[in-house]
Scaffold this motif. Structure first.
Motif, PDB file in Angstrom:
ATOM      1  N   GLY A 230     -36.110  -1.784  79.073  1.00  0.00           N
ATOM      2  CA  GLY A 230     -34.959  -2.595  78.675  1.00  0.00           C
ATOM      3  C   GLY A 230     -33.912  -1.785  77.925  1.00  0.00           C
ATOM      4  N   ARG A 231     -34.146  -0.461  77.811  1.00  0.00           N
ATOM      5  CA  ARG A 231     -33.182   0.365  77.081  1.00  0.00           C
ATOM      6  C   ARG A 231     -32.223   1.114  78.000  1.00  0.00           C
ATOM      7  NH1 ARG A 231     -37.749   2.666  73.113  1.00  0.00           N
ATOM      8  NH2 ARG A 231     -38.564   3.001  75.209  1.00  0.00           N
ATOM      9  N   ALA A 232     -32.685   1.440  79.204  1.00  0.00           N
ATOM     10  CA  ALA A 232     -31.845   2.230  80.115  1.00  0.00           C
ATOM     11  C   ALA A 232     -30.656   1.414  80.623  1.00  0.00           C
ATOM     12  CB  ALA A 232     -32.685   2.705  81.306  1.00  0.00           C
ATOM     13  N   TRP A 233     -29.583   2.107  80.962  1.00  0.00           N
ATOM     14  CA  TRP A 233     -28.423   1.494  81.601  1.00  0.00           C
ATOM     15  C   TRP A 233     -28.531   1.822  83.099  1.00  0.00           C
ATOM     16  CZ3 TRP A 233     -24.752  -1.976  80.971  1.00  0.00           C
ATOM     17  CH2 TRP A 233     -23.592  -1.923  81.748  1.00  0.00           C
ATOM     18  N   ARG A 234     -28.571   0.753  83.905  1.00  0.00           N
ATOM     19  CA  ARG A 234     -28.852   0.937  85.328  1.00  0.00           C
ATOM     20  C   ARG A 234     -27.599   0.757  86.176  1.00  0.00           C
ATOM     21  NH1 ARG A 234     -33.176  -3.582  84.373  1.00  0.00           N
ATOM     22  NH2 ARG A 234     -31.257  -4.200  83.312  1.00  0.00           N
ATOM     23  N   ILE A 235     -27.281   1.791  86.938  1.00  0.00           N
ATOM     24  CA  ILE A 235     -26.102   1.753  87.805  1.00  0.00           C
ATOM     25  C   ILE A 235     -26.570   1.653  89.259  1.00  0.00           C
ATOM     26  CG2 ILE A 235     -24.051   3.024  88.567  1.00  0.00           C
ATOM     27  CD1 ILE A 235     -24.122   4.469  85.819  1.00  0.00           C
ATOM     28  N   GLY A 236     -26.148   0.636  89.967  1.00  0.00           N
ATOM     29  CA  GLY A 236     -26.482   0.503  91.384  1.00  0.00           C
ATOM     30  C   GLY A 236     -25.342   1.044  92.225  1.00  0.00           C
ATOM     31  N   ILE A 237     -25.665   1.792  93.266  1.00  0.00           N
ATOM     32  CA  ILE A 237     -24.629   2.298  94.177  1.00  0.00           C
ATOM     33  C   ILE A 237     -25.010   1.888  95.592  1.00  0.00           C
ATOM     34  CG2 ILE A 237     -23.393   4.328  95.051  1.00  0.00           C
ATOM     35  CD1 ILE A 237     -23.995   5.819  92.549  1.00  0.00           C
TER      36      ILE A 237
END
Lengths: 328, 328
Positions: free
Chosen positions: B46-53
Motif C-alpha cells: 500500500g506504499r508504492a505508487w503504481r503507474i499503469g501503461i
C-alpha cells in the motif's frame, strides 16, 4: 405461459420483421419479456449457420459482411447481420453511418441488419449479441453474420457463438502478425487478408503462414488464409467457397455439436458467475463495502475477505482437493 | 504460520532480489505457497505508487516505461516494472527481447523488471499481475510500472490496479481516435501522444481533445494529453510532471483510497465468481456436461438449465427484487 408472449413468439417464428425488431430492442434493454420470449422460441433455434467476423478497426469488416450477404442473397438465403460495436458511444457515429450505407445496398427484406452498441458492461453486450443471434435463428434466417469491431477479450466472447469465425487482417502499421493476440489465433477458422492489393500483402501472408505453422495443430481443420479486396468485391466467391469447405468438414466431423456443447457449458458457467456477482452487489452491499474497506486499509488480507464474502453468500465452498461429485 | 513462509516473507520485506524472483515465479505458476506468502506480506503493501501503461502494439510503451524508470532513478526511487504480454506465446519472442534490452539500460539493482506472458486464462494473468504488484510493493519498490500490450478488456483488467493510468496513442493508420475503446477513455488519467514528431500528430491531438470534451466529466481531474518522442527521450520530464500533478490532486482528494476500495470490491466479486466457476467445472463436470448437451440439442432452454446449475451448486439464489441485506 403468457398469451401475449406466445403470440409474439409466433410472429417471430413466422419471420415478422416488426416483431423481430421489437424483440431485439427488448433484448438490448434487458427487458424481462426478452427472456420469456427467448425461452419460448428456443426450441426453434439451432438451424442457422452463424459466421463471426472480427479484426482490428479499419480492416474492412463491414464491407466484407456486406459483400458476403450480397453473395448469399444470390443463392436465395435469408440473412441476418448483427454488428456489435464495443467502441466509445460518443465516437460511434461513423459505425452507425456504415450500417445505414450497408442497409441501402439491399432492397429486399431478407437481409436484416441490426447494430448494437456498448451499453453497460461488456459481458452484457456479448450476452445481448448471443440472444439476438438466437432470435434471428428462430425467425428463420439461414445465415447470421456476427460482426464486431476490435480484437479484445470482449470480441472473442461475442464471436464465440459463431459456427465459423473469420479474422480479418490487413498488412500495415500496428497490425503486424506479432501483434495478433493468442485468443485470435485460436478462434480463427479462416483468416481474411483484406485490402490485399497493398504492396506488402505477400510478405504479410508469408508471416501469417509461418505463425500458423507454429500454432498447435487443430483437430480436423487447419485455418486457411483467403485474400480479398472487399471494396472491389474481389475474393468473395473464394471466401464463400472456403466457408463452405469448412462447413462440410465441420458438419461431417460432428464438430458443430461439440462446439455447441462447449459454448453452452461456457454460457452456463458465465450465467452462474453473473448471478453470484449480482447477489453480492445487490443483496449485500454493506458487507462488500465493509470488507473492501478493511482490505484497502490493510486491516484484513484479501484472501480472508474473499472467504468471508463466500460465507456471506450462503455459498458453501468445498475444499479444492475434495472428491468431486459427492454433493451434486 | 509456516516458518519457511515467514522467513521468505522477511527476505521479501528486506528487498532481497532472489526471494522476490522466486516469489514471482510462484505467483506465475499458481503455487499454493504464493497465496500464503501474499497473505503474510499483505500488511506491508500500500506504499508504492503504481503507474499503469497501456496502448496498442507498436505505440512505444516499453520505451516509455524505460524512460520513466530512468527518470525516477535520477530521483533515487526504487522501481519495479511488470510487463504483461497477452499476445500469442509462440510469437512473443520480440517482447522478451525488448525486455532484455530494457534491463541492460539499468546497471543498478534498484530497477527490477519482470515480464509475464499469457499462461492459461486471461483472467488468471490479470490476477498474477496484481499479485506481482503487491509483492513488489511489499519488497519496498517506490514506483511500480505495470505495462501491457494491447487495448482489450483484459488489459483494462490489468491496469485496474494502477493509481495512475497512461494510455499511449500514436497517430497513424488503424489507431484513429474513432477506434479508441470506451473502456480506455474511461481509464486514462493521462494520454501520452507518443511519436509526436509524426506529421499529423497535431491533427490527432486536436481530435483527441475534441473527443475528451465530449466525454462525461470526471471528478477532480480532467485527463491530460502529453506529447512525447520516447525514442529520443523527449517529453519525459513533462510527463513525469503531469504524473506528479495527478498524484497531488489524487492524494489530496482522497481519491486513492476510494479507488483502492473500488478495486478491492471488484477483486472480491471476481474472486467469488471464480470460485463458483471452479466449483462448477471441478466438482460437477457431469452435471454441467449433461445440461449443456440438453441445451445444445434443444431439449432444455438455457435459462432453465442455468437455474438447475445454481441449485446443483447448493447456491440458494434469492429473488432479484427481494429486500437486500436480510440474510447477510
Amino acid at each position: 405461459m403468457n398469451a401475449s408472449i406466445e403470440s409474439w413468439a409466433e410472429q417471430i417464428r413466422a419471420g415478422d420483421i416488426r416483431a423481430v425488431s421489437r424483440a431485439l430492442s427488448a433484448i438490448e434493454n434487458g427487458d424481462e419479456d426478452a427472456q420469456l420470449l427467448l425461452r419460448t422460441v428456443f426450441p426453434s433455434t439451432g438451424r442457422a449457420w452463424r459466421i463471426g467476423i472480427t479484426g482490428a478497426a479499419g480492416s474492412g469488416k463491414s464491407t466484407l459482411a456486406s459483400c458476403l450477404a450480397a453473395y448469399y442473397r444470390t443463392q436465395g438465403k435469408a440473412i441476418g447481420i448483427i454488428a456489435v460495436d464495443p467502441t466509445s458511444p460518443f465516437t460511434g457515429g461513423a459505425i452507425l453511418g456504415d450500417r445505414i450505407r450497408m442497409q441501402s445496398h439491399f432492397m429486399d427484406e431478407d437481409v436484416f441488419i441490426r447494430s448494437m452498441a456498448l451499453r453497460g458492461s461488456t459481458g452484457g453486450l456479448a450476452q445481448a449479441a448471443a440472444d439476438a443471434a438466437l432470435l434471428l435463428d428462430a425467425a428463420g434466417k439461414d445465415i447470421i453474420i456476427l460482426e464486431t469491431v476490435g480484437v479484445g477479450q470482449d470480441e472473442i466472447e461475442i464471436v464465440r457463438i459463431a459456427d465459423c469465425t473469420l479474422v480479418v487482417v490487413v498488412s500495415g502499421a500496428g497490425d503486424e502478425v506479432q501483434g495478433l493476440k493468442a485468443g485470435l489465433m485460436e478462434i480463427a477458422d479462416i483468416f481474411v487478408l483484406n485490402k490485399s492489393d497493398y504492396e506488402d500483402a505477400g510478405r504479410f501472408e508469408q508471416q501469417l503462414l509461418f505463425v500458423l505453422q507454429l500454432a498447435p495443430p487443430r483437430e480436423g481443420w487447419n485455418p486457411k488464409i483467403v485474400r480479398t479486396v472487399a471494396t472491389e468485391e474481389k475474393g468473395i466467391a473464394e471466401l464463400a467457397g472456403e466457408i463452405d469447405d469448412f462447413r462440410e468438414a465441420h458438419v461431417e466431423a460432428h464438430h458443430r455439436h461439440t462446439r455447441e456443447i462447449a459454448y453452452w457449458k461456457h454460457w452456463l458457467v458465465r450465467q452462474a458467475e453473473r448471478r453470484v456477482a449480482e447477489q453480492l452487489v445487490e443483496s449485500s452491499p454493506s458487507k462488500l463495502d465493509e470488507l473492501a474497506s478493511s482490505v484497502a486499509s490493510r486491516e484484513k488480507d484479501p484472501y480472508s475477505a474473499a472467504e468471508e464474502i463466500l460465507r456471506a453468500l450462503d455459498f458453501a465452498p468445498r475444499q479444492k482437493n475434495s472428491r468431486p461429485g459427492g454433493a451434486v
